[in-house]
Design a protein around this motif. Structure first.
Motif, PDB file in Angstrom:
ATOM      1  N   LYS A  40      30.137  37.052  -8.343  1.00  0.00           N
ATOM      2  CA  LYS A  40      30.045  37.601  -9.691  1.00  0.00           C
ATOM      3  C   LYS A  40      31.025  36.918 -10.655  1.00  0.00           C
ATOM      4  O   LYS A  40      30.646  36.416 -11.711  1.00  0.00           O
ATOM      5  CB  LYS A  40      30.311  39.125  -9.661  1.00  0.00           C
ATOM      6  CG  LYS A  40      29.348  39.880  -8.756  1.00  0.00           C
ATOM      7  CD  LYS A  40      29.648  41.357  -8.695  1.00  0.00           C
ATOM      8  CE  LYS A  40      30.923  41.721  -7.972  1.00  0.00           C
ATOM      9  NZ  LYS A  40      30.950  41.355  -6.528  1.00  0.00           N
ATOM     10  N   SER A  41      32.292  36.903 -10.266  1.00  0.00           N
ATOM     11  CA  SER A  41      33.295  36.336 -11.187  1.00  0.00           C
ATOM     12  C   SER A  41      33.125  34.828 -11.341  1.00  0.00           C
ATOM     13  O   SER A  41      33.520  34.261 -12.360  1.00  0.00           O
ATOM     14  CB  SER A  41      34.707  36.639 -10.680  1.00  0.00           C
ATOM     15  OG  SER A  41      34.845  38.027 -10.516  1.00  0.00           O
ATOM     16  N   THR A  42      32.517  34.202 -10.345  1.00  0.00           N
ATOM     17  CA  THR A  42      32.264  32.756 -10.452  1.00  0.00           C
ATOM     18  C   THR A  42      31.305  32.494 -11.622  1.00  0.00           C
ATOM     19  O   THR A  42      31.460  31.518 -12.360  1.00  0.00           O
ATOM     20  CB  THR A  42      31.681  32.221  -9.123  1.00  0.00           C
ATOM     21  OG1 THR A  42      32.516  32.666  -8.064  1.00  0.00           O
ATOM     22  CG2 THR A  42      31.615  30.719  -9.098  1.00  0.00           C
ATOM     23  N   ARG A 202      38.769  31.954  -4.223  1.00  0.00           N
ATOM     24  CA  ARG A 202      38.437  33.360  -3.969  1.00  0.00           C
ATOM     25  C   ARG A 202      39.567  34.224  -4.513  1.00  0.00           C
ATOM     26  O   ARG A 202      40.686  34.206  -3.984  1.00  0.00           O
ATOM     27  CB  ARG A 202      38.267  33.568  -2.452  1.00  0.00           C
ATOM     28  CG  ARG A 202      38.176  35.013  -2.030  1.00  0.00           C
ATOM     29  CD  ARG A 202      36.795  35.563  -2.281  1.00  0.00           C
ATOM     30  NE  ARG A 202      36.702  36.981  -1.940  1.00  0.00           N
ATOM     31  CZ  ARG A 202      36.428  37.929  -2.833  1.00  0.00           C
ATOM     32  NH1 ARG A 202      36.216  37.640  -4.099  1.00  0.00           N
ATOM     33  NH2 ARG A 202      36.332  39.189  -2.451  1.00  0.00           N
ATOM     34  N   LEU A 203      39.278  34.923  -5.592  1.00  0.00           N
ATOM     35  CA  LEU A 203      40.267  35.813  -6.211  1.00  0.00           C
ATOM     36  C   LEU A 203      39.565  37.140  -6.477  1.00  0.00           C
ATOM     37  O   LEU A 203      38.856  37.282  -7.476  1.00  0.00           O
ATOM     38  CB  LEU A 203      40.777  35.174  -7.520  1.00  0.00           C
ATOM     39  CG  LEU A 203      41.759  35.970  -8.356  1.00  0.00           C
ATOM     40  CD1 LEU A 203      43.088  36.120  -7.629  1.00  0.00           C
ATOM     41  CD2 LEU A 203      42.007  35.277  -9.694  1.00  0.00           C
ATOM     42  N   PRO A 204      39.679  38.113  -5.559  1.00  0.00           N
ATOM     43  CA  PRO A 204      38.902  39.352  -5.705  1.00  0.00           C
ATOM     44  C   PRO A 204      39.228  40.085  -7.008  1.00  0.00           C
ATOM     45  O   PRO A 204      40.384  40.098  -7.438  1.00  0.00           O
ATOM     46  CB  PRO A 204      39.343  40.183  -4.492  1.00  0.00           C
ATOM     47  CG  PRO A 204      39.980  39.243  -3.557  1.00  0.00           C
ATOM     48  CD  PRO A 204      40.550  38.132  -4.382  1.00  0.00           C
ATOM     49  N   THR A 205      38.215  40.662  -7.603  1.00  0.00           N
ATOM     50  CA  THR A 205      38.389  41.403  -8.850  1.00  0.00           C
ATOM     51  C   THR A 205      38.835  42.819  -8.541  1.00  0.00           C
ATOM     52  O   THR A 205      38.274  43.469  -7.661  1.00  0.00           O
ATOM     53  CB  THR A 205      37.042  41.447  -9.615  1.00  0.00           C
ATOM     54  OG1 THR A 205      36.587  40.117  -9.771  1.00  0.00           O
ATOM     55  CG2 THR A 205      37.161  42.131 -10.964  1.00  0.00           C
ATOM     56  N   THR A 206      39.816  43.291  -9.310  1.00  0.00           N
ATOM     57  CA  THR A 206      40.179  44.705  -9.165  1.00  0.00           C
ATOM     58  C   THR A 206      39.724  45.439 -10.424  1.00  0.00           C
ATOM     59  O   THR A 206      39.841  44.908 -11.528  1.00  0.00           O
ATOM     60  CB  THR A 206      41.702  44.895  -8.975  1.00  0.00           C
ATOM     61  OG1 THR A 206      42.358  44.098  -9.960  1.00  0.00           O
ATOM     62  CG2 THR A 206      42.159  44.467  -7.599  1.00  0.00           C
ATOM     63  N   TYR A 223      30.231  43.472 -17.963  1.00  0.00           N
ATOM     64  CA  TYR A 223      31.271  44.155 -17.199  1.00  0.00           C
ATOM     65  C   TYR A 223      31.177  43.623 -15.776  1.00  0.00           C
ATOM     66  O   TYR A 223      30.128  43.708 -15.146  1.00  0.00           O
ATOM     67  CB  TYR A 223      31.027  45.668 -17.171  1.00  0.00           C
ATOM     68  CG  TYR A 223      31.468  46.407 -18.400  1.00  0.00           C
ATOM     69  CD1 TYR A 223      31.294  45.874 -19.676  1.00  0.00           C
ATOM     70  CD2 TYR A 223      32.061  47.669 -18.293  1.00  0.00           C
ATOM     71  CE1 TYR A 223      31.699  46.566 -20.799  1.00  0.00           C
ATOM     72  CE2 TYR A 223      32.473  48.367 -19.424  1.00  0.00           C
ATOM     73  CZ  TYR A 223      32.287  47.815 -20.665  1.00  0.00           C
ATOM     74  OH  TYR A 223      32.677  48.497 -21.777  1.00  0.00           O
ATOM     75  N   ASP A 224      32.277  43.067 -15.309  1.00  0.00           N
ATOM     76  CA  ASP A 224      32.305  42.493 -13.959  1.00  0.00           C
ATOM     77  C   ASP A 224      33.077  43.466 -13.060  1.00  0.00           C
ATOM     78  O   ASP A 224      34.293  43.621 -13.202  1.00  0.00           O
ATOM     79  CB  ASP A 224      32.992  41.108 -14.037  1.00  0.00           C
ATOM     80  CG  ASP A 224      33.222  40.484 -12.670  1.00  0.00           C
ATOM     81  OD1 ASP A 224      32.670  40.980 -11.672  1.00  0.00           O
ATOM     82  OD2 ASP A 224      33.972  39.475 -12.605  1.00  0.00           O
ATOM     83  N   ALA A 225      32.357  44.123 -12.161  1.00  0.00           N
ATOM     84  CA  ALA A 225      32.989  45.156 -11.332  1.00  0.00           C
ATOM     85  C   ALA A 225      33.352  44.601  -9.954  1.00  0.00           C
ATOM     86  O   ALA A 225      32.522  43.965  -9.296  1.00  0.00           O
ATOM     87  CB  ALA A 225      32.019  46.328 -11.166  1.00  0.00           C
TER      88      ALA A 225
HETATM   89 MG   LIG Z   1      35.075  39.149  -8.812  1.00  0.00          MG
END
Ligand SMILES: [Mg+2]
Ligand SMILES: Nc1nc2c(ncn2[C@@H]2O[C@H](COP(=O)(O)OP(=O)(O)OP(=O)(O)O)[C@@H](O)[C@H]2O)c(=O)[nH]1
Length: 403
Positions: A40-42, A202-206, A223-225
């Motif tokens: 997602k964040s990518t 890889r940087l997980p979203t909080t 909105y990126d959850a």
């Molecule tokens: Mg993410």
């Protein structure tokens, strides 16, 4: 003839202007969700990168004012990215070292064995990664490890290594970093991550990160959850908040953008070994769509990581993993693949997506749904995203607003 005084413009021009105004007022809203590491964040990082490099696209503040290039940060500052990327790589090395021992294999010499142990300790105490002074010695030992025959044998199993620890798997951006030149760069003293490095990290979203873009005059709010297990617990709450925060004065069109990783088709679920993370992803999509508050939203699904999916399918170590997605395959297709590794890409897409399509057909057939196979690390993801908005969404929205 066009009159240059006052507001006297032709009806045709007036209509064009009205449409432009309407277009400006339309906000296309996405709530992007999916399991951790789905990509997602990518997608967001690529969109931000696009805004930095192409003046037709804007990355904005909440009030839609454009952010200047020097204000734009990819989620965090350079120092954090640098440490995170090094952490990702050391974590991957640790996974391969574990696999060497699991294979009852041995490193070529005692020095390498000691270095492997020290890397494992470093991975256990991640906070030390930012403290150690990187040196040529560290980098050259990493390269020796990479060339060690036992390590290489573990590396060859990369598509099916399973570490039985929650949220612990090889990151899918790894291939890009795993060569001498890149490792030398990343572990040099003065390393500054490039945008391409960040896209592979890889940087997980909080929590939920909000993003505002103007793409060819269309306002896009995303909105990126975060999708890790700990984050998913809060997801329905966040979804309800997103839904109630709609601005009723503008023309909103809301979508759930679900991102699923096709590469998870052979990653066993940590608690239910007969299932995979792709099964969990489909079940998660079901929970999400079952929410009453989002009945009005369109559904978009990105079946992501198609590159890794085909890499795994082409790896003979993974042949038997086809059993996890064989439901829609004919006996002949299954035999062809299992015996000779032959398959048609279209058939395999269908096989992996079947779990999702079944749920959509059974429970959500009255909802408008659109899906796409994507590769979020490829810059063409931006074109895909924009064409989805243009062809699948905007035409529909504008034709509803301007019949
Ligand atoms: Mg993410
Ligand atoms: N090979 C490959 N790697 C990908 C692709 N999409 C994402 N990745 C990599 O997968 C990893 C995880 O991607 P993220 O975008 O952080 O995943 P996410 O869905 O935001 O995860 P959470 O924030 O935990 O919910 C990163 O290392 C990405 O570079 C893809 O299509 N192909």
């Amino acid at each position: 003839m066009r009159c240059c005084f006052g507001n006297n413009i032709s009806p045709e021009e007036q209509q064009n202007e009205n449409e432009e105004e309407l277009k400006k007022d339309v906000v296309i809203r996405f709530f992007m969700a999916g399991m951790g590491s789905a990509g997602k964040s990518t997608i967001i990082r690529h969109l931000i990168y696009l805004c930095k490099t192409n003046p037709r696209y804007k990355y904005c503040n909440e009030d839609w004012s454009e952010k200047q290039n020097d204000e734009i940060e990819f989620e965090c500052d350079t120092e954090i990215w640098k440490n995170k990327i090094r952490e990702n790589i050391i974590n991957a090395f640790d996974i391969f070292i574990k696999q060497v021992y699991e294979n009852s294999d041995k490193f070529q010499n005692r020095d390498l064995e000691i270095f492997a142990k020290s890397l494992q300790n470093l991975n256990k105490n991640k906070s030390e990664i930012s403290l150690i002074e990187m040196s040529d010695l560290f980098y050259s030992r990493l390269i020796c490890l990479l060339k060690d025959p036992a390590f290489k044998r573990a590396l060859a199993m990369k598509n099916r290594i399973q570490i039985h620890e929650p949220e612990r798997k090889l990151f899918d951006g790894l291939k890009y970093f795993l060569n001498e030149e890149k490792l030398k760069f990343v572990f040099s003293k003065n390393y500054i991550p490039s945008e391409a490095d960040k896209i592979r990290c890889r940087l997980p979203t909080t929590g939920v990160q909000r993003h505002y873009f103007i793409l060819k005059k269309t306002k896009i709010e995303i909105y990126d959850a975060g999708g890790q297990k700990s984050e998913r617990a809060e997801l329905l709450n966040n979804l309800n908040k997103w839904n109630t925060s709609r601005n009723c004065t503008s023309n909103n069109e809301s979508f759930i953008l679900f991102v699923a990783s096709l590469a998870d088709y052979n990653v066993r679920h940590p608690n239910y070994p007969n299932q995979t993370l792709l099964d969990e992803s489909a079940a998660f999509m079901d929970i999400l769509l079952n929410n009453d508050h989002i009945r009005h939203c369109g559904i978009l699904i990105f079946f992501n990581k198609k590159d890794r999916f085909f890499e795994k399918l082409s790896d003979q170590f993974c042949r038997n993993d086809i059993d996890f997605i064989k439901e829609s395959l004919s006996p002949i297709e299954l035999k062809e693949y299992k015996l000779y590794g032959r398959f048609r890409r279209k058939t395999m897409y269908k096989a992996a997506e079947y779990k999702f399509i079944k749920i959509l057909k059974q429970k959500y057939k009255d909802r408008s749904c659109y899906s796409k196979n994507t590769c979020a690390i490829d810059p063409t993801i931006m074109g895909t995203f924009i064409s989805v908005i243009k062809n699948e969404i905007f035409i529909k929205v504008v034709s509803e607003i301007v019949p």
